[in-house]
Design an enzyme around this catalytic site. Structure first.
Site, PDB file in Angstrom:
ATOM      1  N   GLY A  12     -37.993  91.589   7.942  1.00 31.20           N
ATOM      2  CA  GLY A  12     -37.176  92.758   8.293  1.00 31.20           C
ATOM      3  C   GLY A  12     -36.260  93.261   7.193  1.00 31.20           C
ATOM      4  O   GLY A  12     -35.231  93.874   7.481  1.00 31.20           O
ATOM      5  N   MET A  90     -47.362  93.996  11.182  1.00 33.13           N
ATOM      6  CA  MET A  90     -48.648  93.599  10.630  1.00 33.13           C
ATOM      7  C   MET A  90     -49.737  93.515  11.703  1.00 33.13           C
ATOM      8  O   MET A  90     -50.376  92.482  11.900  1.00 33.13           O
ATOM      9  CB  MET A  90     -48.501  92.252   9.897  1.00 33.13           C
ATOM     10  CG  MET A  90     -47.447  92.276   8.801  1.00 33.13           C
ATOM     11  SD  MET A  90     -47.720  93.545   7.543  1.00 33.13           S
ATOM     12  CE  MET A  90     -48.944  92.706   6.560  1.00 33.13           C
ATOM     13  N   ARG A  91     -49.930  94.632  12.402  1.00 31.33           N
ATOM     14  CA  ARG A  91     -50.989  94.715  13.413  1.00 31.33           C
ATOM     15  C   ARG A  91     -51.818  95.954  13.152  1.00 31.33           C
ATOM     16  O   ARG A  91     -51.273  97.016  12.819  1.00 31.33           O
ATOM     17  CB  ARG A  91     -50.380  94.848  14.824  1.00 31.33           C
ATOM     18  CG  ARG A  91     -49.585  93.671  15.296  1.00 31.33           C
ATOM     19  CD  ARG A  91     -50.438  92.516  15.710  1.00 31.33           C
ATOM     20  NE  ARG A  91     -51.401  92.871  16.751  1.00 31.33           N
ATOM     21  CZ  ARG A  91     -52.426  92.084  17.097  1.00 31.33           C
ATOM     22  NH1 ARG A  91     -52.630  90.934  16.490  1.00 31.33           N
ATOM     23  NH2 ARG A  91     -53.249  92.464  18.049  1.00 31.33           N
ATOM     24  N   HIS A 109     -46.318 100.825   3.065  1.00 25.55           N
ATOM     25  CA  HIS A 109     -47.406  99.955   2.600  1.00 25.55           C
ATOM     26  C   HIS A 109     -47.209  99.675   1.113  1.00 25.55           C
ATOM     27  O   HIS A 109     -47.002 100.613   0.325  1.00 25.55           O
ATOM     28  CB  HIS A 109     -48.760 100.637   2.846  1.00 25.55           C
ATOM     29  CG  HIS A 109     -49.912  99.790   2.423  1.00 25.55           C
ATOM     30  ND1 HIS A 109     -50.368  98.728   3.183  1.00 25.55           N
ATOM     31  CD2 HIS A 109     -50.669  99.805   1.300  1.00 25.55           C
ATOM     32  CE1 HIS A 109     -51.377  98.145   2.551  1.00 25.55           C
ATOM     33  NE2 HIS A 109     -51.574  98.775   1.408  1.00 25.55           N
ATOM     34  N   GLU A 143     -56.835 106.138  10.946  1.00 23.72           N
ATOM     35  CA  GLU A 143     -57.419 105.421   9.809  1.00 23.72           C
ATOM     36  C   GLU A 143     -56.393 104.448   9.225  1.00 23.72           C
ATOM     37  O   GLU A 143     -55.280 104.852   8.884  1.00 23.72           O
ATOM     38  CB  GLU A 143     -57.807 106.458   8.744  1.00 23.72           C
ATOM     39  CG  GLU A 143     -58.630 105.912   7.615  1.00 23.72           C
ATOM     40  CD  GLU A 143     -58.664 106.903   6.453  1.00 23.72           C
ATOM     41  OE1 GLU A 143     -58.881 106.445   5.321  1.00 23.72           O
ATOM     42  OE2 GLU A 143     -58.449 108.112   6.689  1.00 23.72           O
ATOM     43  N   ASP A 145     -53.946 102.529   7.076  1.00 24.75           N
ATOM     44  CA  ASP A 145     -53.285 102.870   5.800  1.00 24.75           C
ATOM     45  C   ASP A 145     -53.811 104.197   5.244  1.00 24.75           C
ATOM     46  O   ASP A 145     -53.882 104.377   4.024  1.00 24.75           O
ATOM     47  CB  ASP A 145     -53.486 101.750   4.761  1.00 24.75           C
ATOM     48  CG  ASP A 145     -52.898 100.432   5.216  1.00 24.75           C
ATOM     49  OD1 ASP A 145     -51.897 100.449   5.943  1.00 24.75           O
ATOM     50  OD2 ASP A 145     -53.452  99.376   4.840  1.00 24.75           O
ATOM     51  N   GLN A 171     -40.540  95.662  -3.682  1.00 27.65           N
ATOM     52  CA  GLN A 171     -39.695  95.619  -2.470  1.00 27.65           C
ATOM     53  C   GLN A 171     -38.365  96.323  -2.688  1.00 27.65           C
ATOM     54  O   GLN A 171     -37.867  97.001  -1.787  1.00 27.65           O
ATOM     55  CB  GLN A 171     -39.475  94.171  -2.027  1.00 27.65           C
ATOM     56  CG  GLN A 171     -40.576  93.693  -1.082  1.00 27.65           C
ATOM     57  CD  GLN A 171     -40.026  93.117   0.212  1.00 27.65           C
ATOM     58  OE1 GLN A 171     -38.963  92.512   0.226  1.00 27.65           O
ATOM     59  NE2 GLN A 171     -40.762  93.294   1.302  1.00 27.65           N
ATOM     60  N   GLN A 173     -37.879  98.880  -4.375  1.00 28.42           N
ATOM     61  CA  GLN A 173     -38.151 100.314  -4.210  1.00 28.42           C
ATOM     62  C   GLN A 173     -38.445 100.673  -2.752  1.00 28.42           C
ATOM     63  O   GLN A 173     -38.142 101.784  -2.306  1.00 28.42           O
ATOM     64  CB  GLN A 173     -39.304 100.761  -5.115  1.00 28.42           C
ATOM     65  CG  GLN A 173     -38.978 100.665  -6.587  1.00 28.42           C
ATOM     66  CD  GLN A 173     -37.686 101.398  -6.927  1.00 28.42           C
ATOM     67  OE1 GLN A 173     -37.450 102.513  -6.486  1.00 28.42           O
ATOM     68  NE2 GLN A 173     -36.836 100.754  -7.710  1.00 28.42           N
ATOM     69  N   GLU A 174     -39.058  99.734  -2.007  1.00 31.06           N
ATOM     70  CA  GLU A 174     -39.287  99.988  -0.574  1.00 31.06           C
ATOM     71  C   GLU A 174     -37.966 100.342   0.093  1.00 31.06           C
ATOM     72  O   GLU A 174     -37.883 101.260   0.912  1.00 31.06           O
ATOM     73  CB  GLU A 174     -39.872  98.748   0.111  1.00 31.06           C
ATOM     74  CG  GLU A 174     -41.221  98.350  -0.432  1.00 31.06           C
ATOM     75  CD  GLU A 174     -41.941  97.304   0.411  1.00 31.06           C
ATOM     76  OE1 GLU A 174     -41.510  97.015   1.531  1.00 31.06           O
ATOM     77  OE2 GLU A 174     -42.957  96.786  -0.082  1.00 31.06           O
TER      78      GLU A 174
HETATM   79  C1  GAR Z   1     -43.183  95.007   3.186  1.00 28.79           C
HETATM   80  O1  GAR Z   1     -43.402  94.649   1.854  1.00 28.79           O
HETATM   81  C2  GAR Z   1     -44.123  96.110   3.613  1.00 28.79           C
HETATM   82  O2  GAR Z   1     -44.430  96.988   2.573  1.00 28.79           O
HETATM   83  C3  GAR Z   1     -45.320  95.322   4.055  1.00 28.79           C
HETATM   84  O3  GAR Z   1     -44.800  94.202   4.710  1.00 28.79           O
HETATM   85  C4  GAR Z   1     -43.558  93.860   4.114  1.00 28.79           C
HETATM   86  C5  GAR Z   1     -42.548  93.647   5.206  1.00 28.79           C
HETATM   87  O4  GAR Z   1     -41.342  93.172   4.686  1.00 28.79           O
HETATM   88  N1  GAR Z   1     -46.161  96.083   4.925  1.00 28.79           N
HETATM   89  C6  GAR Z   1     -47.490  96.036   4.920  1.00 28.79           C
HETATM   90  O5  GAR Z   1     -48.122  95.298   4.197  1.00 28.79           O
HETATM   91  C7  GAR Z   1     -48.166  96.961   5.921  1.00 28.79           C
HETATM   92  N2  GAR Z   1     -49.579  97.002   5.685  1.00 28.79           N
HETATM   93  P1  GAR Z   1     -40.024  93.198   5.563  1.00 28.79           P
HETATM   94  O6  GAR Z   1     -40.349  92.562   6.912  1.00 28.79           O
HETATM   95  O7  GAR Z   1     -39.051  92.356   4.788  1.00 28.79           O
HETATM   96  O8  GAR Z   1     -39.572  94.622   5.695  1.00 28.79           O
END
Ligand code: GAR
Length: 216
Positions: A12, A90-91, A109, A143, A145, A171, A173-174
């Protein structure tokens, strides 16, 4: 105020970035619930610490993907959200579920989509010898991603990078771009029309808005 439900499966940190942005006054949303498909994950603690209602809907309790998604949809809709935010959820989602939230569900993603859909994106970028990598926020369509990109952050791959070092820079940058994308949606600057992302009345290019961190 834009009402948001966030779906998580794990640590999270992206949820935390949204909570932090909201607390700084940079994100005009109400996060009315955080729902996890896994019990006891750190993201649930983060939500509780921020005073957000949490729910666990464990996919292992459902005989099929359809039954799980039906329950998930029913529980989300009790909160009547304007936007559903997938933050490390992640589903794989059923087509009906993605259609129900069409143009009002975002995902993040860890790759420069359409490159590296699916798992192990950092490893695949390194193995391919790529010089750049990154992360994408996109609208969710049936579809996997594959929906229209909203924003990408581009990160340089440098000599000696490992999966861990690269993942860490991506991360970081996320946590910048997800609050940006959600705030655009909340401010009604961002929408999905005709399978394209539109920001400030302009159709975005297939990459989405690009934040290139290599300039720094
Ligand atoms: C993140 O890096 C996100 O980009 C990835 O899961 C991680 C979750 O981290 N998502 C995917 O791979 C979706 N296909 P978080 O729980 O610390 O936010």
């Amino acid at each position: 105020m834009t009402n948001v439900v966030v779906l998580i499966s794990g640590s999270g940190t992206n949820l935390q970035a949204l909570i932090d942005a909201k607390q700084k006054g940079e994100l005009p949303v109400t996060i009315s619930a955080v729902i996890s498909n896994r019990p006891n994950v750190k993201g649930l603690e983060r939500a509780q610490a921020a005073g957000i209602e949490t729910l666990v809907i464990d996919h292992k309790d459902y005989a099929s993907r359809e039954l799980f998604d039906a329950e998930l949809q029913a529980r989300i809709d009790e909160f009547d959200p304007h936007l559903v935010v997938l933050a490390g959820f992640m589903r794989i989602l059923t087509e009906g579920f993605t259609r129900h939230y069409s143009a009002r569900m975002l995902n993040i993603h860890p790759s420069l989509l359409p490159k590296y859909q699916g798992l192990h994106t950092h490893q695949r970028a390194l193995e391919a010898g790529d010089t750049e990598h990154g992360v994408t926020v996109h609208f969710v369509t049936p579809e996997l991603d594959g929906g229209p990109n909203v924003i990408q952050a581009v990160v340089a791959i440098v000599e000696g990078d490992t999966v861990e070092s690269l993942a860490q820079r991506v991360q970081a940058q996320e946590h910048v771009i997800y609050p940006m994308a959600v705030s655009w949606f909340a401010e009604k600057r961002l929408s999905m029309d005709n399978h394209q992302s539109v920001l400030d009345n302009e159709v975005l290019p297939p990459s989405g808005y690009v934040l290139d961190t290599r300039m720094k």
